[in-house]
Every structure is written in structure tokens, then in C-alpha cells.
Motif scaffolding. Structure first.
Motif, PDB file in Angstrom:
ATOM      1  N   MET A 212       0.842  -1.193   0.000  1.00 40.16           N
ATOM      2  CA  MET A 212       0.000   0.000   0.000  1.00 40.16           C
ATOM      3  C   MET A 212       0.879   1.246   0.000  1.00 40.16           C
ATOM      4  SD  MET A 212      -3.059  -1.000   2.667  1.00 40.16           S
ATOM      5  CE  MET A 212      -3.922   0.537   2.323  1.00 40.16           C
ATOM      6  N   ARG A 213       0.377   2.300  -0.632  1.00 38.65           N
ATOM      7  CA  ARG A 213       1.088   3.585  -0.617  1.00 38.65           C
ATOM      8  C   ARG A 213       0.066   4.711  -0.710  1.00 38.65           C
ATOM      9  NH1 ARG A 213       4.252   3.343  -5.059  1.00 38.65           N
ATOM     10  NH2 ARG A 213       3.104   4.842  -6.344  1.00 38.65           N
ATOM     11  N   ASP A 214       0.146   5.640   0.235  1.00 37.00           N
ATOM     12  CA  ASP A 214      -0.728   6.818   0.243  1.00 37.00           C
ATOM     13  C   ASP A 214      -2.206   6.450   0.130  1.00 37.00           C
ATOM     14  OD1 ASP A 214       1.515   8.434   0.423  1.00 37.00           O
ATOM     15  OD2 ASP A 214       1.715   8.591  -1.764  1.00 37.00           O
ATOM     16  N   GLY A 215      -2.629   5.410   0.860  1.00 36.61           N
ATOM     17  CA  GLY A 215      -4.033   5.027   0.898  1.00 36.61           C
ATOM     18  C   GLY A 215      -4.520   4.221  -0.274  1.00 36.61           C
ATOM     19  N   LEU A 216      -3.601   3.767  -1.117  1.00 34.77           N
ATOM     20  CA  LEU A 216      -3.954   2.954  -2.286  1.00 34.77           C
ATOM     21  C   LEU A 216      -3.330   1.567  -2.166  1.00 34.77           C
ATOM     22  CD1 LEU A 216      -3.152   5.598  -5.052  1.00 34.77           C
ATOM     23  CD2 LEU A 216      -5.442   4.944  -4.309  1.00 34.77           C
ATOM     24  N   SER A 217      -4.001   0.563  -2.703  1.00 30.76           N
ATOM     25  CA  SER A 217      -3.378  -0.756  -2.818  1.00 30.76           C
ATOM     26  C   SER A 217      -2.647  -0.793  -4.152  1.00 30.76           C
ATOM     27  CB  SER A 217      -4.428  -1.870  -2.724  1.00 30.76           C
ATOM     28  OG  SER A 217      -5.545  -1.608  -3.558  1.00 30.76           O
ATOM     29  N   ILE A 218      -1.315  -0.859  -4.083  1.00 34.26           N
ATOM     30  CA  ILE A 218      -0.476  -0.718  -5.279  1.00 34.26           C
ATOM     31  C   ILE A 218      -0.363  -2.034  -6.050  1.00 34.26           C
ATOM     32  CG2 ILE A 218       1.814  -0.096  -6.141  1.00 34.26           C
ATOM     33  CD1 ILE A 218       0.214   2.246  -4.968  1.00 34.26           C
ATOM     34  N   ASP A 219      -0.122  -3.138  -5.325  1.00 38.67           N
ATOM     35  CA  ASP A 219       0.100  -4.408  -6.018  1.00 38.67           C
ATOM     36  C   ASP A 219       0.020  -5.554  -5.017  1.00 38.67           C
ATOM     37  OD1 ASP A 219       0.634  -6.128  -8.106  1.00 38.67           O
ATOM     38  OD2 ASP A 219       2.810  -5.907  -7.979  1.00 38.67           O
ATOM     39  N   THR A 220      -0.340  -6.735  -5.505  1.00 34.77           N
ATOM     40  CA  THR A 220      -0.304  -7.974  -4.722  1.00 34.77           C
ATOM     41  C   THR A 220       0.426  -9.033  -5.526  1.00 34.77           C
ATOM     42  OG1 THR A 220      -2.399  -7.508  -3.583  1.00 34.77           O
ATOM     43  CG2 THR A 220      -1.666  -9.794  -3.624  1.00 34.77           C
ATOM     44  N   LYS A 221       1.397  -9.692  -4.883  1.00 36.07           N
ATOM     45  CA  LYS A 221       2.180 -10.720  -5.556  1.00 36.07           C
ATOM     46  C   LYS A 221       2.462 -11.879  -4.612  1.00 36.07           C
ATOM     47  CE  LYS A 221       4.897  -8.773  -9.376  1.00 36.07           C
ATOM     48  NZ  LYS A 221       6.274  -8.574  -9.878  1.00 36.07           N
ATOM     49  N   GLU A 222       2.679 -13.054  -5.201  1.00 38.08           N
ATOM     50  CA  GLU A 222       3.219 -14.159  -4.428  1.00 38.08           C
ATOM     51  C   GLU A 222       4.618 -13.746  -3.950  1.00 38.08           C
ATOM     52  OE1 GLU A 222       1.902 -17.187  -3.807  1.00 38.08           O
ATOM     53  OE2 GLU A 222       0.035 -16.950  -4.961  1.00 38.08           O
ATOM     54  N   THR A 223       4.931 -14.042  -2.710  1.00 35.05           N
ATOM     55  CA  THR A 223       6.216 -13.625  -2.144  1.00 35.05           C
ATOM     56  C   THR A 223       7.384 -14.160  -2.970  1.00 35.05           C
ATOM     57  OG1 THR A 223       5.221 -13.608   0.050  1.00 35.05           O
ATOM     58  CG2 THR A 223       7.619 -13.598  -0.046  1.00 35.05           C
ATOM     59  N   LYS A 224       7.266 -15.392  -3.427  1.00 36.20           N
ATOM     60  CA  LYS A 224       8.360 -16.016  -4.174  1.00 36.20           C
ATOM     61  C   LYS A 224       8.564 -15.381  -5.548  1.00 36.20           C
ATOM     62  CE  LYS A 224       5.251 -19.690  -5.809  1.00 36.20           C
ATOM     63  NZ  LYS A 224       4.944 -21.142  -5.734  1.00 36.20           N
ATOM     64  N   GLU A 225       7.609 -14.545  -5.979  1.00 37.62           N
ATOM     65  CA  GLU A 225       7.711 -13.939  -7.305  1.00 37.62           C
ATOM     66  C   GLU A 225       8.209 -12.498  -7.254  1.00 37.62           C
ATOM     67  OE1 GLU A 225       3.894 -14.309  -9.092  1.00 37.62           O
ATOM     68  OE2 GLU A 225       4.017 -16.498  -9.316  1.00 37.62           O
ATOM     69  N   THR A 226       8.619 -12.022  -6.083  1.00 38.19           N
ATOM     70  CA  THR A 226       9.120 -10.650  -5.976  1.00 38.19           C
ATOM     71  C   THR A 226      10.395 -10.644  -5.138  1.00 38.19           C
ATOM     72  OG1 THR A 226       8.514  -8.364  -5.428  1.00 38.19           O
ATOM     73  CG2 THR A 226       7.722 -10.091  -3.937  1.00 38.19           C
ATOM     74  N   ASN A 227      10.925  -9.468  -4.864  1.00 39.46           N
ATOM     75  CA  ASN A 227      12.143  -9.354  -4.066  1.00 39.46           C
ATOM     76  C   ASN A 227      12.105  -8.053  -3.267  1.00 39.46           C
ATOM     77  OD1 ASN A 227      13.246  -7.144  -5.776  1.00 39.46           O
ATOM     78  ND2 ASN A 227      13.463  -8.777  -7.299  1.00 39.46           N
ATOM     79  N   MET A 228      13.069  -7.893  -2.374  1.00 41.68           N
ATOM     80  CA  MET A 228      13.068  -6.752  -1.477  1.00 41.68           C
ATOM     81  C   MET A 228      13.120  -5.427  -2.227  1.00 41.68           C
ATOM     82  SD  MET A 228      15.685  -5.872   1.682  1.00 41.68           S
ATOM     83  CE  MET A 228      15.477  -7.520   2.371  1.00 41.68           C
ATOM     84  N   GLU A 229      13.959  -5.351  -3.253  1.00 41.12           N
ATOM     85  CA  GLU A 229      14.122  -4.092  -3.987  1.00 41.12           C
ATOM     86  C   GLU A 229      12.814  -3.665  -4.650  1.00 41.12           C
ATOM     87  OE1 GLU A 229      16.203  -6.674  -4.163  1.00 41.12           O
ATOM     88  OE2 GLU A 229      17.853  -5.775  -3.023  1.00 41.12           O
ATOM     89  N   GLU A 230      12.091  -4.636  -5.223  1.00 36.87           N
ATOM     90  CA  GLU A 230      10.828  -4.318  -5.888  1.00 36.87           C
ATOM     91  C   GLU A 230       9.780  -3.858  -4.874  1.00 36.87           C
ATOM     92  OE1 GLU A 230       7.793  -6.342  -9.156  1.00 36.87           O
ATOM     93  OE2 GLU A 230       8.826  -7.651  -7.726  1.00 36.87           O
ATOM     94  N   VAL A 231       9.715  -4.526  -3.736  1.00 38.74           N
ATOM     95  CA  VAL A 231       8.740  -4.161  -2.706  1.00 38.74           C
ATOM     96  C   VAL A 231       9.022  -2.761  -2.169  1.00 38.74           C
ATOM     97  CG1 VAL A 231       7.916  -4.700  -0.380  1.00 38.74           C
ATOM     98  CG2 VAL A 231       8.209  -6.532  -2.052  1.00 38.74           C
ATOM     99  N   VAL A 232      10.287  -2.470  -1.884  1.00 30.52           N
ATOM    100  CA  VAL A 232      10.652  -1.147  -1.354  1.00 30.52           C
ATOM    101  C   VAL A 232      10.294  -0.054  -2.363  1.00 30.52           C
ATOM    102  CG1 VAL A 232      12.582   0.332  -0.702  1.00 30.52           C
ATOM    103  CG2 VAL A 232      12.453  -1.999   0.182  1.00 30.52           C
TER     104      VAL A 232
END
Length: 494
Positions: A212-232
Motif C-alpha cells: 500500500m502507498r498513500d491510501g492505495l493498494s499498489i500491487d499484490t504478488k506471491e512472495t516467491k515472485e518478488t524481491n526486497m528491492e521491488e517491494v521497497v
């Protein structure tokens, strides 16, 4: 229990905090909810559990649209929220807190203390908690109180468990026990919403991540399909490089020295250390090792049996917090809610209160100087608020922490003690706090940092002191310190 929150919106006055937010939660799933402080995570969960009512959107539970009228109704339905802020009655015992409004009674209607103690002890044993059930909560550490909150939730047959920063005050051993419990709950089909700013935990335990960012849901992903840099990047809306910014401050002469400090009542003894100007000295150790107790003794919050303090070679006596401030100390306490802030005061009042003399001329407060400094701190620490006149109690937990830090900067201390300075603070704000610590060190301020986060201790400190059972077990330079060596000292090894 399957939950869908669809296009949820919520405003507080003119402040829109949630806009078109959607979240899906399935049985046996650990779903991480991530975002900066003020992104709307807790508000969304408070709407689910009935503490707040949505302005728009709908909530569908097991295929039926449903709105809980209050948290008690949600809990009775199996939706339990473990909040970041403690909700214990400090003058009551641990057992009384655990069974408040859920007492077990015998056939005569009398309290069955034996049955309650047996049930509580069973959960304690599962979590590896060693706290006497008859002990007053007021005598417990913040971490121990957090474990009481977690135990309360685990005593119910929760179908959905929401955990808001559950490990912020826990030791590594307690975290491992908690993760084992979470896995068992998952296997039983419990759905878990896990809110945390600790990236390593998220990637270790979660199945899905919603950002979430600024009151919006930005994205949902399986944990194994993303990484720390992308989440940050999704959390802060930008790249975040150099998570632990490089420290440029030169370390000068000894500015503060502690000799033979002992307080048997607080279970520490023979504490000797010094810190130099421009140095960041980290204090590490397991929960109960005496880290916080030592800092409270230095600042005059708790009495000590013996010990001498020296500032720039001159002996000082911190008989009270006000005297400590006069002697050049600042102290960001680990318990911001009860000791760090006046929750029904404004941001301006909280920030300027301990240093009001610095904003006064001829006995009158110079509002322009005061407001200028407060606005600077709000901007520098990225405190999310509509106005400096807003009430601190209305801010998110992480933003409250920033207000506490801002008020001690205003004091202009020679020695600044920071006890868990980034607890409950998002990843972007953590870096800003680290950078601010570096800037203060460049001004010659000596910084003592207590932290339960080993990567933080290693990433920020120039030198590290490790405590074990109330005594200094070891001292490590930045170059020699590793997680393994710190934990060896912390557990009594050599």
C-alpha cells in the motif's frame, strides 16, 4: 474463513486515508501487508474488525457481505487483531490481563483461577514465555508485554489473525517461537495478515505480499515472485539505495564515561564504558539483558545503587530526567506511548516542550522560531500530517516515533540515547533516521543506540557493546562484529 475487501474508501474529516483499496485473504495463507507509515494498513484492518466504518466499498466474508459493528463482534466471529500498541492494564497481574472479559468460572459461578492458569501456561509453554502469571504487568518489559498481547489472541480460536508489528519488541528466540506458532496456525487453516517493516521477516514467513502507498493498494504478488528491492520501490515510490548510509563523521575525544554502574534492583552491575564525540555506540543483547534498564538509570528515570557519570571529564549527577537534560542528555525511550509523548497535545507542543527555553525571548515563546523548527523536523523526518497543530495521538505509530526523535533533537544534547529508534518505522523512514543520526554525529553528538535488530546494530554502529544477564559480555569494533559473534556474547559464550 475467506475475506474480500473490495474498493474500500475511508476519510477522517477532509483527510482521505483509503481510496479504492482491495484485499483478498484465504484460509491457511500468511498475507503480508506492507507500506510506509500512514499508508493506511492499520486503518484498513480496523475497518475489517469494526473499529472504524468504511465510507464506500464492501466486505465479503465466506461469500456473504458483512460489516462487524465493533471489534468484539469481529473477535467472537473469529477475526482477531493484535495491535502494535499494547492494550494491557498495568496494575493487574498477567493472569488477570489474559482473561479480562473472558474469565473461566466454575459451576458455582466463581472464578476458576486454576483452570485459567493451566490454559495460560499451556500457551506460554508453546511460545517459550517464562513470565510468572501472578506478576504485575507494570513490572514487565515492553517485549514481555507484547508477548502477553500475542498470548491473548492465541487463546481464542481465531480464524483470521491480524498481527501489526508483532516482533517489534521481541528477542530473536521469542521471534522464532512466534514463527513456529504462526506456521502451526497456518496448517490449521488460520488466515494471517502480517504487518511488518522487517523485510527479512516478510520474505521468511509470508505467502503473499500486498503493498500500500498513500491510501492505495499498489500491487499484490506471491512472495516467491518478488524481491526486497521491488517491494521497497513500490512502498516508497522510488529507488532506495544505500539502506545504511555511509557515516562520514570523525570520532573525537571521550565525551561521556560510565564507571562502576550497578543497580541490583534492575539486575545489572559493574557497567563501565565510554563514548566519544561523533561516535555511534550500539548496545545489543537478548531481552532482559539490561539494555533499557541501564539507559533509564543513566537518564535518571530509575534509581541506581552506585556508579559515576562524567561529561567531558566533569562528574555529573543525573538524579532526575530534568537534571539529565540540563547535563546534556537526551533519551528516546522504547515506550513512546506512555513515556515519550503527550498524546492529546499537538505535534508542535510535543516537539518543543523539552526545549521551550530555546524558543523563548524575554520570557515569551517566539512562535516564529518554534514553528520554523517544528516544520523543519516534519519535513526532514517526513512526518505524515496535515498540520503541525494536529494531535499526536491521531498519528500512526511510526510517525509518533518520529515526533519523539524530533523533540530530542531540539534539546541539542551532547549525548543522545536512542532505545529502539526505528521500532515500528517503515523502511524509507528508517533510512532517513539513520541519515539523521549520521548528521548529528557529524555535529559531535555522541549517540548510544539500543536495538534488537542485529542488521541495524551492524549497519549503523561504530562500536558494539553486548550485554548478557546484566553485565557487559563483550565489546566489538565495527570491523570485527558479526551476527554470530554478537549472539555468542549475548548467550554467555566467549
Amino acid at each position: 474463513m475467506q475475506i474480500e475487501m473490495i474498493n474500500i474508501e475511508k476519510s477522517f474529516g477532509h483527510n482521505l486515508v483509503l481510496k479504492d483499496v482491495s484485499l483478498q485473504l484465504y484460509p491457511g495463507e500468511i498475507h503480508a501487508l506492507m507500506g510506509e507509515n500512514g499508508a493506511g494498513k492499520s486503518t484498513l484492518m480496523n475497518i475489517l474488525t469494526g473499529l472504524h466504518q468504511k465510507d464506500a466499498g464492501k466486505i465479503v466474508i465466506d461469500g456473504v457481505e458483512k460489516i462487524y459493528k465493533d471489534p468484539k463482534e469481529a473477535e467472537e466471529a473469529g477475526v482477531n487483531f493484535i495491535h502494535q500498541e499494547m492494550n494491557n492494564w498495568e496494575q493487574m497481574t498477567v493472569l488477570e490481563n489474559l482473561f479480562l472479559n473472558r474469565e473461566i468460572r466454575n459451576k458455582f459461578g466463581l472464578l476458576d483461577n486454576k483452570a485459567m492458569a493451566k490454559k495460560a501456561q499451556m500457551i506460554f509453554d508453546q511460545l517459550g514465555i517464562q513470565i510468572p502469571l501472578q506478576k504485575d504487568v507494570d513490572d514487565l518489559s515492553v517485549g514481555q508485554q507484547q508477548m502477553i498481547e500475542i498470548t491473548k489472541a492465541l487463546m481464542t480460536e481465531a480464524k483470521v489473525l491480524i498481527m501489526d508489528e508483532p516482533t517489534a519488541a521481541l528477542s530473536d528466540n521469542e521471534i522464532n517461537h512466534l514463527f513456529a506458532i504462526i506456521q502451526r496456525l497456518k496448517e490449521k487453516g488460520t488466515a494471517i495478515v502480517y504487518i511488518s517493516h522487517r523485510m527479512e521477516e516478510i520474505f521468511k514467513i509470508s505467502d503473499k505480499i500486498t503493498v500500500m502507498r498513500d491510501g492505495l493498494s499498489i500491487d499484490t504478488k506471491e512472495t516467491k515472485e518478488t524481491n526486497m528491492e521491488e517491494v521497497v520501490k513500490k512502498m516508497v515510490g522510488r529507488e532506495l539505495s544505500d539502506y545504511y548510509p555511509k557515516k562520514e563523521a570523525s570520532i573525537g575525544e571521550v565525551i561521556f564515561e560510565v564507571k562502576n554502574m550497578t543497580a541490583f534492583s534492575h539486575e545489572f552491575k559493574n557497567i563501565n564504558f565510554s563514548i566519544r564525540s561523533g561516535e555511534i555506540l550500539g548496545f545489543s543483547g537478548l531481552m532482559g539483558a539490561g539494555r533499557t534498564e541501564i539507559m533509564r538509570g543513566i537518564f535518571g528515570l530509575d534509581k541506581i545503587e552506585s556508579g559515576n557519570f562524567f561529561i567531558e571529564g566533569r562528574e555529573v549527577h543525573n538524579s532526575s530526567p530534568s537534571k539529565a537534560i540540563d547535563n546534556g542528555f537526551g533519551f528516546l525511550t522504547e515506550n513512546r506511548k506512555t513515556e515519550g509523548l503527550i498524546l492529546d497535545f499537538s505535534i508542535t507542543d510535543n516537539v518543543s516542550l523539552p526545549s521551550i527555553d530555546n524558543f523563548s525571548k524575554n520570557g515569551f515563546v517566539d512562535a516564529r522560531t518554534e514553528n520554523s523548527f517544528v516544520d523543519l523536523m516534519i519535513d526532514r523526518l517526513r512526518i505524515k500530517t496535515m498540520s503541525a497543530k494536529n494531535i499526536v495521538g491521531e498519528l500512526s505509530g511510526g510517525n509518533q516515533q518520529k515526533v519523539v526523535l524530533a523533540k530530542w533533537i531540539g534539546v541539542g544534547p551532547k549525548v543522545l540515547i536512542l532505545d529502539e529508534p526505528t521500532r515500528g518505522v517503515d523502511v524509507g523512514a528508517k533510512r532517513e533516521i539513520y541519515q539523521l543520526m549520521n548528521e548529528l554525529a557529524e555535529r559531535g553528538i555522541a549517540i548510544i543506540m539500543v536495538s534488537s535488530d542485529l542488521p541495524e546494530i551492524l549497519g549503523v554502529s561504530d562500536r558494539i557493546i553486548v550485554l548478557h544477564e546484566g553485565q557487559i559480555a563483550g565489546e566489538l569494533s565495527k570491523e570485527d562484529a558479526t551476527q554470530e559473534t554478537i549472539m555468542t556474547y549475548a548467550t554467555g559464550g566467549n
